[in-house]
Write an enzyme that holds these catalytic residues in place. Structure first.
Site, PDB file in Angstrom:
ATOM      1  N   ASP A  10       8.991   2.829   1.032  1.00 39.96           N
ATOM      2  CA  ASP A  10       7.814   3.494   1.534  1.00 39.96           C
ATOM      3  C   ASP A  10       7.806   2.903   2.975  1.00 39.96           C
ATOM      4  OD1 ASP A  10       5.664   4.086   2.610  1.00 39.96           O
ATOM      5  OD2 ASP A  10       4.339   3.241   1.310  1.00 39.96           O
ATOM      6  N   PHE A  18       1.391  -1.437   0.378  1.00 46.24           N
ATOM      7  CA  PHE A  18      -0.081  -0.208  -0.206  1.00 46.24           C
ATOM      8  C   PHE A  18       1.379   0.927   0.355  1.00 46.24           C
ATOM      9  CE2 PHE A  18      -3.009   3.459   1.402  1.00 46.24           C
ATOM     10  CZ  PHE A  18      -4.044   3.247   1.327  1.00 46.24           C
ATOM     11  N   LYS A  53       2.738  10.422   7.812  1.00 47.41           N
ATOM     12  CA  LYS A  53       1.833  10.072   9.090  1.00 47.41           C
ATOM     13  C   LYS A  53       3.088  10.229  10.595  1.00 47.41           C
ATOM     14  CE  LYS A  53      -0.045   5.592   7.677  1.00 47.41           C
ATOM     15  NZ  LYS A  53      -1.434   5.392   7.868  1.00 47.41           N
TER      16      LYS A  53
END
Length: 400
Positions: free
Chosen positions: A221, A136, A250
């Site tokens: 990532d 993702f 995040k």
């Protein structure tokens, strides 16, 4: 105006289906809803609230910067952005930083940079990007196509091309796909949304070697794994492998929206003025808050504390499993923990999430059969114990 959950349905696009309760206040690892009910927060805003709610260092940074300067266009630079970039480059492999507003935007920048680097150095035919199933990488059309979950990218028309997927931890499958046409390989150093799946050490080293062999860039990532989540500032630092480009977001802002792409000076040169940009990227408010978060997180006390909390979580979850037999695996690293449900409860992770909320603890899912825990990196031990006691009550009710 009185706000209720029903108001959401009247005014919001229905792409989310949030819980019935509405949180209104948070402090540390506790949250209270409109009715005054208290919750222990093991979700952390999906691995975002790395210092919990309303940490004084963040509140002070936001207040101080809010009284100075809120926003400038990138026609100008600003002090908080430069200070944060210097701290990130000093603490990592990177020499250059690009600021964005989210993980998707950081990954978008990484992918665009990789394509532009390949075009400049090798020509238009070197355009293949390889990523991994169950991965993702965000919700822009480019990043969601690179992500290995077709359910998120199907149904929006023709997808960006020259993107291939292979299974995570399958080095032979990756090698079979790679060639001189490969421009980049993008991977999470621990898959989060895909089920909290750790890579084999040999796999990660093999990916790096294949990228070197075929003159391809390795993009990590670290949107979810980064900024202390696994017990080091970035997960790559525990793997013995250095990427060429890294995306972070995040926890970077601890709850204030910010993302960043980190890379080397030589690779960064290929994003010349005008090739990419962001109106809000490098915003002074966001960078001031992120700098305050960095100063707390990038310390031995916090990073070693993550490892201690990991042990406590895994030990207590194993004890819950001994009593109720609901998990077939408890895995993950640091405070990115996944508990995979046993066959009898397969596909019911959301039932456990809902039951936990009823008992006053907020958890997450990672796919249909994994309960995910991503709490504050500094969550007190008593909150861990209280939250897991509440979680066990939810489990007991569900399994009878």
């Amino acid at each position: 105006m009185k706000v209720t959950r029903a108001t959401f349905n009247d005014v919001m696009v229905p792409n989310y289906n949030p819980a019935k309760m509405i949180p209104v206040k948070g402090e540390g690892s506790r949250v209270w809803d409109q009715e005054g009910k208290e919750y222990v927060d093991f979700a952390g805003g999906i691995a975002v609230n790395c210092l919990g709610h309303c940490h004084p260092a963040m509140v002070n940074a936001l207040t101080e910067q809010g009284n100075k300067l809120w926003h400038l266009s990138n026609v100008f630079t600003n002090e908080p952005a430069i200070r944060l970039a210097k701290k990130l480059t000093d603490a990592t492999f990177a020499e250059r930083v690009y600021f964005a507003n989210s993980g998707a935007e950081a990954n978008e920048a990484a992918l665009k940079l990789a394509r532009r680097w390949a075009l400049d150095k090798f020509g238009a035919e070197k355009d293949q990007i390889i990523a991994f199933t169950k991965g993702f990488h965000g919700r822009t059309f480019f990043t969601v196509t690179v992500g290995g979950q077709p359910a998120y990218s199907d149904g929006f028309g023709p997808k960006p091309g020259a993107i291939e997927h292979v299974d995570y931890n399958d080095l032979a499958a990756l090698e079979a796909q790679m060639s001189e046409r490969t421009c980049a390989v993008m991977m999470e150093p621990l898959q989060g949304e895909g089920g909290v799946i750790s890579p084999d050490a040999d796999f990660v080293k093999g990916v790096r070697e294949l990228c070197d062999k075929y003159n391809a860039l390795l993009i990590f990532d670290e949107v979810q794994t980064g900024f202390g989540r696994t017990g080091s500032l970035y997960a790559y630092q525990q793997l013995g492998v250095t990427p060429d480009i890294l995306a972070t977001a995040k926890a970077l802002g601890g709850g204030f929206p910010i993302g960043a792409m980190l890379t080397t000076a030589a690779i960064a040169e290929h994003l010349k003025p005008g090739t990419h940009g962001s109106t809000y990227g490098g915003n002074p408010l966001a960078c001031a808050v992120a700098e305050a978060v960095f100063d707390v997180v990038n310390t031995d006390e916090v990073l070693q504390g993550v490892k201690a909390r990991e042990e406590l979580f895994k030990t207590k979850l194993a004890e819950i499993n001994e009593r109720h037999g609901i998990f077939k695996d408890i895995r993950g690293q640091g405070l990115l923990i996944g508990a995979e449900l046993s066959e009898a409860y397969e596909g019911k992770a959301r039932d456990f999430l809902n039951a936990a909320a009823d008992e006053g603890v907020m958890v997450l899912v990672a796919g249909l059969s994994v309960v995910r825990f991503t709490p504050s990196l500094i969550i007190p031990e008593e909150d861990v114990l209280e939250g897991l006691a509440r979680f066990e009550k939810a489990v007991a009710k569900l399994v009878g």
